[in-house]
Motif scaffolding. Structure first.
Motif, PDB file in Angstrom:
ATOM      1  N   UNK A 246       0.919  -1.359   0.053  1.00 28.44           N
ATOM      2  CA  UNK A 246       0.264   0.136  -0.036  1.00 28.44           C
ATOM      3  C   UNK A 246       1.200   1.507   0.342  1.00 28.44           C
ATOM      4  N   UNK A 247       0.342   2.137  -1.484  1.00 30.21           N
ATOM      5  CA  UNK A 247       1.365   3.523  -0.923  1.00 30.21           C
ATOM      6  C   UNK A 247       0.605   5.027  -0.360  1.00 30.21           C
ATOM      7  N   UNK A 248      -0.631   4.234   0.060  1.00 25.55           N
ATOM      8  CA  UNK A 248      -1.411   5.733   0.805  1.00 25.55           C
ATOM      9  C   UNK A 248      -1.114   5.722   2.308  1.00 25.55           C
ATOM     10  N   UNK A 249      -0.327   4.474   2.411  1.00 26.03           N
ATOM     11  CA  UNK A 249      -0.506   4.431   3.868  1.00 26.03           C
ATOM     12  C   UNK A 249       0.604   4.984   4.244  1.00 26.03           C
ATOM     13  N   UNK A 250       1.965   5.086   3.659  1.00 28.33           N
ATOM     14  CA  UNK A 250       2.973   5.520   4.148  1.00 28.33           C
ATOM     15  C   UNK A 250       2.865   7.259   3.814  1.00 28.33           C
ATOM     16  N   UNK A 251       2.251   7.356   3.150  1.00 25.26           N
ATOM     17  CA  UNK A 251       2.023   8.529   2.981  1.00 25.26           C
ATOM     18  C   UNK A 251       1.225   9.406   4.034  1.00 25.26           C
ATOM     19  N   UNK A 252       0.104   8.954   4.508  1.00 24.16           N
ATOM     20  CA  UNK A 252      -0.410   9.261   5.590  1.00 24.16           C
ATOM     21  C   UNK A 252      -0.011   9.798   7.002  1.00 24.16           C
ATOM     22  N   UNK A 253       1.486   9.101   7.118  1.00 23.28           N
ATOM     23  CA  UNK A 253       2.098   8.923   7.754  1.00 23.28           C
ATOM     24  C   UNK A 253       3.145  10.026   8.104  1.00 23.28           C
ATOM     25  N   UNK A 254       3.563  10.135   6.663  1.00 22.16           N
ATOM     26  CA  UNK A 254       4.728  11.743   5.987  1.00 22.16           C
ATOM     27  C   UNK A 254       3.710  12.747   6.272  1.00 22.16           C
ATOM     28  N   UNK A 255       1.932  12.529   6.021  1.00 24.07           N
ATOM     29  CA  UNK A 255       1.936  14.087   5.955  1.00 24.07           C
ATOM     30  C   UNK A 255       1.356  14.177   7.480  1.00 24.07           C
ATOM     31  N   UNK A 256       1.369  12.615   8.646  1.00 29.43           N
ATOM     32  CA  UNK A 256       1.343  13.071   9.546  1.00 29.43           C
ATOM     33  C   UNK A 256       2.441  13.589  10.884  1.00 29.43           C
ATOM     34  N   UNK A 257       3.075  12.940  10.653  1.00 34.57           N
ATOM     35  CA  UNK A 257       4.292  13.379  11.092  1.00 34.57           C
ATOM     36  C   UNK A 257       5.689  14.161  10.209  1.00 34.57           C
ATOM     37  N   UNK A 258       5.677  15.539   9.727  1.00 34.40           N
ATOM     38  CA  UNK A 258       6.100  16.293   8.002  1.00 34.40           C
ATOM     39  C   UNK A 258       7.514  16.029   9.548  1.00 34.40           C
ATOM     40  N   UNK A 259       8.718  16.453   8.441  1.00 33.33           N
ATOM     41  CA  UNK A 259      10.101  17.395   8.472  1.00 33.33           C
ATOM     42  C   UNK A 259      10.081  18.819   9.219  1.00 33.33           C
ATOM     43  N   UNK A 260      10.989  19.029   9.906  1.00 28.39           N
ATOM     44  CA  UNK A 260      10.347  20.608  10.571  1.00 28.39           C
ATOM     45  C   UNK A 260       8.771  21.135  11.170  1.00 28.39           C
ATOM     46  N   UNK A 261       7.731  20.672  11.023  1.00 25.48           N
ATOM     47  CA  UNK A 261       7.028  20.937  11.890  1.00 25.48           C
ATOM     48  C   UNK A 261       6.262  21.085  10.725  1.00 25.48           C
ATOM     49  N   UNK A 262       5.970  21.221   9.444  1.00 26.32           N
ATOM     50  CA  UNK A 262       4.857  21.399   7.660  1.00 26.32           C
ATOM     51  C   UNK A 262       3.629  21.325   8.427  1.00 26.32           C
ATOM     52  N   UNK A 263       2.784  21.838   8.245  1.00 30.88           N
ATOM     53  CA  UNK A 263       1.184  21.166   8.050  1.00 30.88           C
ATOM     54  C   UNK A 263       1.066  20.596   6.581  1.00 30.88           C
ATOM     55  N   UNK A 264       0.808  19.502   6.708  1.00 26.88           N
ATOM     56  CA  UNK A 264       1.030  18.811   5.471  1.00 26.88           C
ATOM     57  C   UNK A 264      -0.979  18.239   5.511  1.00 26.88           C
ATOM     58  N   UNK A 265      -1.472  19.085   4.091  1.00 25.72           N
ATOM     59  CA  UNK A 265      -3.079  18.566   4.045  1.00 25.72           C
ATOM     60  C   UNK A 265      -2.430  17.429   2.641  1.00 25.72           C
ATOM     61  N   UNK A 266      -3.809  16.318   2.841  1.00 25.04           N
ATOM     62  CA  UNK A 266      -3.673  15.223   2.122  1.00 25.04           C
ATOM     63  C   UNK A 266      -4.897  14.498   1.203  1.00 25.04           C
ATOM     64  N   UNK A 267      -5.010  14.272   0.290  1.00 25.26           N
ATOM     65  CA  UNK A 267      -5.705  13.911  -0.232  1.00 25.26           C
ATOM     66  C   UNK A 267      -5.179  12.595  -0.950  1.00 25.26           C
ATOM     67  N   UNK A 268      -5.562  11.810  -1.017  1.00 26.09           N
ATOM     68  CA  UNK A 268      -4.558  10.150  -1.085  1.00 26.09           C
ATOM     69  C   UNK A 268      -5.567   9.356  -1.618  1.00 26.09           C
ATOM     70  N   UNK A 269      -5.664   8.426  -2.629  1.00 25.84           N
ATOM     71  CA  UNK A 269      -6.677   7.757  -2.759  1.00 25.84           C
ATOM     72  C   UNK A 269      -5.878   5.938  -3.418  1.00 25.84           C
ATOM     73  N   UNK A 270      -6.213   5.329  -2.347  1.00 24.29           N
ATOM     74  CA  UNK A 270      -5.847   3.434  -1.670  1.00 24.29           C
ATOM     75  C   UNK A 270      -5.372   3.155  -3.229  1.00 24.29           C
ATOM     76  N   UNK A 271      -3.777   3.036  -3.284  1.00 31.71           N
ATOM     77  CA  UNK A 271      -3.237   1.859  -4.017  1.00 31.71           C
ATOM     78  C   UNK A 271      -2.538   0.931  -3.760  1.00 31.71           C
TER      79      UNK A 271
END
Length: 373
Positions: A246-271
Protein backbone atom coordinates in the motif's frame (compact mmCIF):
# COMPACT_ATOMS: atom_id res chain seq x y z
CA UNK A 1 29.46 25.84 -10.12
CA UNK A 2 28.28 29.11 -11.67
CA UNK A 3 27.09 30.36 -8.27
CA UNK A 4 30.50 29.65 -6.73
CA UNK A 5 32.19 31.53 -9.56
CA UNK A 6 29.94 34.50 -8.76
CA UNK A 7 30.89 34.32 -5.08
CA UNK A 8 34.59 34.30 -5.96
CA UNK A 9 34.14 37.28 -8.31
CA UNK A 10 32.58 39.26 -5.48
CA UNK A 11 35.55 38.48 -3.28
CA UNK A 12 37.87 39.54 -6.11
CA UNK A 13 36.00 42.84 -6.54
CA UNK A 14 36.57 43.53 -2.88
CA UNK A 15 40.19 42.36 -2.63
CA UNK A 16 41.37 43.98 -5.88
CA UNK A 17 38.80 46.66 -6.68
CA UNK A 18 38.46 48.30 -3.27
CA UNK A 19 42.20 49.11 -2.85
CA UNK A 20 42.32 50.49 -6.40
CA UNK A 21 39.28 52.64 -5.65
CA UNK A 22 41.01 54.00 -2.55
CA UNK A 23 44.27 54.68 -4.39
CA UNK A 24 42.48 56.49 -7.24
CA UNK A 25 40.41 58.65 -4.88
CA UNK A 26 41.52 62.09 -6.11
CA UNK A 27 39.54 65.29 -5.78
CA UNK A 28 36.61 65.79 -5.77
CA UNK A 29 36.09 62.22 -4.42
CA UNK A 30 34.50 62.20 -0.98
CA UNK A 31 36.97 59.98 0.90
CA UNK A 32 34.71 59.58 3.91
CA UNK A 33 31.81 58.42 1.76
CA UNK A 34 34.18 56.14 -0.16
CA UNK A 35 35.36 54.54 3.09
CA UNK A 36 31.75 53.94 4.13
CA UNK A 37 30.94 52.46 0.70
CA UNK A 38 33.94 50.10 0.81
CA UNK A 39 33.11 49.01 4.36
CA UNK A 40 29.48 48.39 3.42
CA UNK A 41 30.45 46.40 0.35
CA UNK A 42 32.94 44.38 2.40
CA UNK A 43 30.20 43.54 4.92
CA UNK A 44 27.89 42.48 2.10
CA UNK A 45 30.55 40.24 0.52
CA UNK A 46 31.17 38.64 3.92
CA UNK A 47 27.48 37.68 4.04
CA UNK A 48 26.94 36.98 0.34
CA UNK A 49 29.95 34.81 -0.56
CA UNK A 50 29.59 31.97 2.01
CA UNK A 51 25.83 31.70 1.56
CA UNK A 52 26.02 31.61 -2.25
CA UNK A 53 28.91 29.14 -2.03
CA UNK A 54 26.81 26.72 -0.01
CA UNK A 55 23.26 27.31 -1.24
CA UNK A 56 23.63 28.83 -4.72
CA UNK A 57 22.09 32.03 -6.09
CA UNK A 58 19.00 31.99 -3.92
CA UNK A 59 16.53 34.86 -4.26
CA UNK A 60 17.46 36.80 -1.05
CA UNK A 61 21.12 36.93 -2.12
CA UNK A 62 20.30 38.05 -5.65
CA UNK A 63 17.89 40.73 -4.43
CA UNK A 64 20.41 41.91 -1.84
CA UNK A 65 23.10 42.13 -4.52
CA UNK A 66 20.81 44.29 -6.65
CA UNK A 67 20.09 46.63 -3.72
CA UNK A 68 23.80 47.02 -2.81
CA UNK A 69 24.79 47.56 -6.44
CA UNK A 70 22.06 50.17 -7.04
CA UNK A 71 23.15 52.05 -3.90
CA UNK A 72 26.78 52.13 -5.08
CA UNK A 73 25.72 53.24 -8.57
CA UNK A 74 23.68 56.14 -7.21
CA UNK A 75 26.67 57.55 -5.26
CA UNK A 76 29.21 56.63 -7.94
CA UNK A 77 30.00 60.27 -8.82
CA UNK A 78 30.99 60.96 -5.21
CA UNK A 79 33.18 57.88 -4.57
CA UNK A 80 35.11 57.70 -7.87
CA UNK A 81 36.69 60.31 -10.17
CA UNK A 82 33.89 59.82 -12.67
CA UNK A 83 34.37 63.21 -14.35
CA UNK A 84 37.86 62.15 -15.47
CA UNK A 85 36.81 58.86 -17.07
CA UNK A 86 34.86 59.46 -20.27
CA UNK A 87 33.45 55.96 -20.66
CA UNK A 88 32.36 55.81 -17.01
CA UNK A 89 34.32 52.65 -16.15
CA UNK A 90 35.70 52.03 -12.70
CA UNK A 91 35.25 50.01 -9.53
CA UNK A 92 31.49 50.60 -9.30
CA UNK A 93 31.05 49.88 -13.01
CA UNK A 94 32.75 46.51 -12.54
CA UNK A 95 30.46 45.66 -9.63
CA UNK A 96 27.42 46.69 -11.70
CA UNK A 97 28.51 44.50 -14.64
CA UNK A 98 29.00 41.47 -12.39
CA UNK A 99 25.59 42.04 -10.78
CA UNK A 100 23.94 42.13 -14.21
CA UNK A 101 25.56 38.83 -15.17
CA UNK A 102 24.58 37.42 -11.77
CA UNK A 103 20.86 38.09 -12.21
CA UNK A 104 20.99 36.46 -15.65
CA UNK A 105 22.60 33.37 -14.09
CA UNK A 106 20.09 33.21 -11.23
CA UNK A 107 16.78 34.09 -12.90
CA UNK A 108 14.98 33.47 -16.20
CA UNK A 109 14.77 36.25 -18.78
CA UNK A 110 11.39 37.55 -17.59
CA UNK A 111 12.93 38.42 -14.21
CA UNK A 112 16.59 38.99 -15.16
CA UNK A 113 15.92 41.66 -17.81
CA UNK A 114 13.90 44.02 -15.54
CA UNK A 115 16.41 43.53 -12.71
CA UNK A 116 19.33 44.23 -15.03
CA UNK A 117 17.64 47.36 -16.39
CA UNK A 118 17.20 48.65 -12.83
CA UNK A 119 20.96 48.35 -12.26
CA UNK A 120 21.73 50.02 -15.60
CA UNK A 121 19.31 52.87 -14.89
CA UNK A 122 20.85 53.39 -11.44
CA UNK A 123 24.35 53.47 -12.97
CA UNK A 124 23.37 56.21 -15.40
CA UNK A 125 21.39 58.06 -12.73
CA UNK A 126 24.52 58.25 -10.58
CA UNK A 127 26.15 60.57 -13.12
CA UNK A 128 23.07 62.78 -13.30
CA UNK A 129 22.93 63.02 -9.49
CA UNK A 130 26.57 64.16 -9.46
CA UNK A 131 25.94 66.77 -12.14
CA UNK A 132 27.82 64.83 -14.80
CA UNK A 133 25.20 64.59 -17.52
CA UNK A 134 26.58 62.92 -20.63
CA UNK A 135 29.15 60.86 -18.76
CA UNK A 136 29.03 57.07 -18.56
CA UNK A 137 26.94 56.69 -21.71
CA UNK A 138 29.44 54.37 -23.36
CA UNK A 139 29.67 52.04 -20.39
CA UNK A 140 25.89 52.11 -19.98
CA UNK A 141 25.60 50.85 -23.56
CA UNK A 142 28.15 48.13 -22.80
CA UNK A 143 26.06 47.02 -19.81
CA UNK A 144 22.98 46.75 -22.03
CA UNK A 145 24.92 44.45 -24.36
CA UNK A 146 26.16 42.45 -21.35
CA UNK A 147 22.60 42.00 -20.10
CA UNK A 148 21.23 40.79 -23.43
CA UNK A 149 24.21 38.51 -24.05
CA UNK A 150 24.07 36.95 -20.58
CA UNK A 151 20.32 36.32 -20.82
CA UNK A 152 20.65 34.66 -24.23
CA UNK A 153 23.60 32.49 -23.20
CA UNK A 154 21.89 31.32 -19.99
CA UNK A 155 18.68 30.56 -21.87
CA UNK A 156 20.59 28.32 -24.28
CA UNK A 157 22.50 26.61 -21.46
CA UNK A 158 19.30 25.92 -19.52
CA UNK A 159 17.63 24.39 -22.55
CA UNK A 160 20.66 22.19 -23.22
CA UNK A 161 20.77 21.09 -19.58
CA UNK A 162 17.04 20.30 -19.54
CA UNK A 163 17.32 18.30 -22.77
CA UNK A 164 20.34 16.38 -21.46
CA UNK A 165 18.61 15.60 -18.16
CA UNK A 166 15.51 14.34 -20.00
CA UNK A 167 17.62 12.19 -22.35
CA UNK A 168 19.56 10.62 -19.46
CA UNK A 169 16.34 9.90 -17.56
CA UNK A 170 14.72 8.35 -20.65
CA UNK A 171 17.76 6.15 -21.29
CA UNK A 172 17.81 5.02 -17.66
CA UNK A 173 14.11 4.16 -17.74
CA UNK A 174 14.56 2.19 -20.96
CA UNK A 175 17.50 0.23 -19.54
CA UNK A 176 15.65 -0.54 -16.32
CA UNK A 177 12.57 -1.68 -18.25
CA UNK A 178 14.75 -4.01 -20.33
CA UNK A 179 16.43 -5.43 -17.23
CA UNK A 180 13.06 -5.96 -15.55
CA UNK A 181 11.66 -7.71 -18.63
CA UNK A 182 14.73 -9.96 -18.81
CA UNK A 183 14.36 -10.86 -15.12
CA UNK A 184 10.67 -11.67 -15.60
CA UNK A 185 11.48 -13.84 -18.62
CA UNK A 186 14.21 -15.73 -16.74
CA UNK A 187 11.83 -16.36 -13.84
CA UNK A 188 9.14 -17.55 -16.24
CA UNK A 189 11.53 -19.98 -17.95
CA UNK A 190 12.68 -21.31 -14.57
CA UNK A 191 9.07 -22.02 -13.55
CA UNK A 192 8.28 -23.69 -16.89
CA UNK A 193 11.32 -25.95 -16.48
CA UNK A 194 10.18 -26.93 -12.99
CA UNK A 195 6.69 -27.77 -14.28
CA UNK A 196 8.12 -29.72 -17.21
CA UNK A 197 10.38 -31.78 -14.97
CA UNK A 198 7.57 -32.57 -12.50
CA UNK A 199 3.84 -32.44 -13.24
CA UNK A 200 4.01 -32.52 -17.04
CA UNK A 201 6.40 -35.48 -17.05
CA UNK A 202 4.20 -37.38 -14.60
CA UNK A 203 1.05 -36.69 -16.64
CA UNK A 204 2.87 -37.84 -19.78
CA UNK A 205 3.84 -41.10 -18.07
CA UNK A 206 0.21 -41.70 -17.10
CA UNK A 207 -1.18 -40.70 -20.50
CA UNK A 208 1.15 -42.96 -22.46
CA UNK A 209 0.58 -45.90 -20.12
CA UNK A 210 4.21 -46.11 -19.09
CA UNK A 211 3.20 -45.92 -15.40
CA UNK A 212 0.23 -47.69 -13.92
CA UNK A 213 -2.42 -45.27 -12.71
CA UNK A 214 -2.56 -46.76 -9.19
CA UNK A 215 1.07 -47.74 -8.70
CA UNK A 216 2.90 -46.83 -5.51
CA UNK A 217 5.77 -45.23 -7.47
CA UNK A 218 3.34 -42.98 -9.36
CA UNK A 219 1.69 -41.86 -6.11
CA UNK A 220 5.05 -40.99 -4.60
CA UNK A 221 6.09 -39.08 -7.73
CA UNK A 222 2.77 -37.21 -7.87
CA UNK A 223 3.15 -36.28 -4.19
CA UNK A 224 6.67 -34.95 -4.84
CA UNK A 225 5.41 -33.02 -7.87
CA UNK A 226 2.65 -31.47 -5.79
CA UNK A 227 5.20 -30.29 -3.23
CA UNK A 228 7.24 -28.61 -5.98
CA UNK A 229 4.16 -26.85 -7.36
CA UNK A 230 3.10 -25.69 -3.90
CA UNK A 231 6.62 -24.39 -3.33
CA UNK A 232 6.43 -22.41 -6.60
CA UNK A 233 3.03 -20.99 -5.59
CA UNK A 234 4.30 -20.03 -2.13
CA UNK A 235 7.36 -18.36 -3.64
CA UNK A 236 5.16 -16.42 -6.04
CA UNK A 237 2.88 -15.28 -3.21
CA UNK A 238 5.88 -14.25 -1.11
CA UNK A 239 7.38 -12.40 -4.07
CA UNK A 240 4.09 -10.64 -4.78
CA UNK A 241 3.55 -9.66 -1.16
CA UNK A 242 7.09 -8.32 -0.97
CA UNK A 243 6.85 -6.31 -4.17
CA UNK A 244 3.36 -4.84 -3.93
CA UNK A 245 2.49 -2.72 -0.90
CA UNK A 246 0.00 0.00 0.00
CA UNK A 247 1.32 3.45 -0.91
CA UNK A 248 -1.31 5.66 0.72
CA UNK A 249 -0.53 4.39 4.22
CA UNK A 250 3.12 5.55 4.38
CA UNK A 251 2.11 8.87 2.79
CA UNK A 252 -0.52 9.39 5.48
CA UNK A 253 2.13 8.79 8.12
CA UNK A 254 4.46 11.25 6.37
CA UNK A 255 1.71 13.89 6.33
CA UNK A 256 1.00 13.27 10.02
CA UNK A 257 4.67 13.66 10.99
CA UNK A 258 6.24 15.88 8.30
CA UNK A 259 9.79 17.27 8.43
CA UNK A 260 10.51 20.49 10.32
CA UNK A 261 6.96 20.73 11.70
CA UNK A 262 5.21 21.57 8.43
CA UNK A 263 1.44 21.36 8.21
CA UNK A 264 0.66 18.92 5.39
CA UNK A 265 -2.84 18.46 4.05
CA UNK A 266 -3.41 15.35 1.96
CA UNK A 267 -5.81 13.81 -0.54
CA UNK A 268 -4.76 10.19 -1.13
CA UNK A 269 -6.52 7.43 -3.04
CA UNK A 270 -5.74 3.85 -1.95
CA UNK A 271 -3.38 2.03 -4.29
CA UNK A 272 -0.62 -0.58 -4.35
CA UNK A 273 2.84 -0.31 -5.91
CA UNK A 274 6.03 -2.38 -5.70
CA UNK A 275 7.75 -2.00 -2.34
CA UNK A 276 10.86 -0.38 -3.82
CA UNK A 277 8.72 2.08 -5.78
CA UNK A 278 6.73 2.95 -2.66
CA UNK A 279 9.95 3.65 -0.77
CA UNK A 280 11.20 5.90 -3.57
CA UNK A 281 7.92 7.82 -3.85
CA UNK A 282 7.69 8.39 -0.09
CA UNK A 283 11.37 9.38 0.17
CA UNK A 284 11.07 11.75 -2.79
CA UNK A 285 7.96 13.34 -1.28
CA UNK A 286 9.77 13.73 2.05
CA UNK A 287 12.69 15.48 0.31
CA UNK A 288 10.25 17.78 -1.51
CA UNK A 289 8.65 18.66 1.85
CA UNK A 290 12.09 19.35 3.33
CA UNK A 291 12.71 21.75 0.45
CA UNK A 292 9.42 23.48 1.26
CA UNK A 293 10.51 23.95 4.87
CA UNK A 294 13.97 25.19 3.93
CA UNK A 295 13.33 27.38 0.92
CA UNK A 296 9.64 28.11 0.24
CA UNK A 297 9.04 30.52 3.12
CA UNK A 298 5.70 28.89 4.02
CA UNK A 299 4.62 26.48 6.74
CA UNK A 300 2.10 24.40 4.80
CA UNK A 301 2.12 22.00 1.85
CA UNK A 302 -0.26 19.54 0.17
CA UNK A 303 0.06 15.89 -0.89
CA UNK A 304 -2.22 14.45 -3.58
CA UNK A 305 -2.09 10.81 -4.73
CA UNK A 306 -3.94 9.71 -7.88
CA UNK A 307 -4.01 6.78 -10.29
CA UNK A 308 -4.35 7.91 -13.86
CA UNK A 309 -4.15 5.93 -17.09
CA UNK A 310 -2.04 3.11 -15.68
CA UNK A 311 0.20 5.51 -13.76
CA UNK A 312 0.56 6.42 -10.13
CA UNK A 313 0.90 10.18 -9.68
CA UNK A 314 1.92 11.92 -6.46
CA UNK A 315 1.87 15.74 -6.31
CA UNK A 316 3.66 17.77 -3.62
CA UNK A 317 2.51 21.39 -3.75
CA UNK A 318 3.30 24.57 -1.88
CA UNK A 319 2.40 28.23 -2.41
CA UNK A 320 5.76 29.64 -1.39
CA UNK A 321 8.33 31.81 -3.08
CA UNK A 322 9.11 29.31 -5.87
CA UNK A 323 12.32 29.13 -7.92
CA UNK A 324 13.61 28.68 -11.44
CA UNK A 325 14.21 24.92 -11.92
CA UNK A 326 16.50 25.49 -14.90
CA UNK A 327 18.77 27.66 -12.78
CA UNK A 328 19.07 25.19 -9.88
CA UNK A 329 22.77 24.90 -8.98
CA UNK A 330 24.52 21.65 -9.85
CA UNK A 331 25.36 21.07 -6.19
CA UNK A 332 21.66 21.00 -5.24
CA UNK A 333 21.81 17.25 -4.66
CA UNK A 334 18.31 17.23 -3.20
CA UNK A 335 16.73 18.10 -6.55
CA UNK A 336 18.94 16.26 -8.99
CA UNK A 337 19.43 13.02 -7.03
CA UNK A 338 17.19 12.79 -3.96
CA UNK A 339 14.10 13.43 -6.09
CA UNK A 340 14.78 13.18 -9.85
CA UNK A 341 17.47 10.51 -9.59
CA UNK A 342 15.57 8.47 -7.00
CA UNK A 343 12.43 8.34 -9.15
CA UNK A 344 14.42 7.47 -12.27
CA UNK A 345 16.09 4.59 -10.39
CA UNK A 346 12.73 2.76 -10.13
CA UNK A 347 11.50 3.56 -13.62
CA UNK A 348 9.59 6.68 -12.64
CA UNK A 349 9.94 10.34 -13.45
CA UNK A 350 9.88 13.56 -11.41
CA UNK A 351 8.70 16.84 -12.90
CA UNK A 352 8.90 20.19 -11.15
CA UNK A 353 6.74 23.18 -12.04
CA UNK A 354 7.83 26.41 -10.39
CA UNK A 355 8.74 30.04 -10.96
CA UNK A 356 9.91 32.82 -8.64
CA UNK A 357 6.91 33.98 -6.61
CA UNK A 358 4.58 31.33 -8.04
CA UNK A 359 5.01 28.40 -5.65
CA UNK A 360 6.24 24.91 -6.51
CA UNK A 361 4.59 21.64 -7.55
CA UNK A 362 6.48 18.36 -7.78
CA UNK A 363 4.74 15.72 -9.94
CA UNK A 364 6.07 12.23 -9.24
CA UNK A 365 4.95 9.63 -11.80
CA UNK A 366 5.46 5.90 -11.77
CA UNK A 367 4.43 4.06 -14.98
CA UNK A 368 2.92 0.74 -13.92
CA UNK A 369 1.55 -2.22 -15.83
CA UNK A 370 -1.26 -2.34 -13.32
CA UNK A 371 -2.51 -0.29 -10.38
CA UNK A 372 -4.04 -2.55 -7.77
CA UNK A 373 -6.88 -0.83 -5.88
Amino acid sequence: MSARVGALLHVGELVVGAPLAALSAIEPVDRTLLAVAIAGFAAWVAVHAPIVWRRGLIAPMVIGDIVVTVALCLINSYISPAERVDEGSGWVATIASMAIIGVAMAWPARAAIPAGLVIIAAFQAGFLIGGLAGKGVNHTAIMCVQLVSAVVVMRVLRRVDAAETAAVAAERRSRQAAELQAAHRADEISQLRALHDTALTTLTLVGTGVAAARSRALSERASADLMVIEHLAAAYREHSEERWVRLDGPLERLAADPPFGLTVEHDLVPCHVPKRVAESLVSSAAEALRNVARHAGVSAAHLALRTDGGRVRLDVTDHGRGFDPAAAPEHRFGIRQSIVGRMASVGGVAEVHSAPGAGTRWCLHWPAERVAP
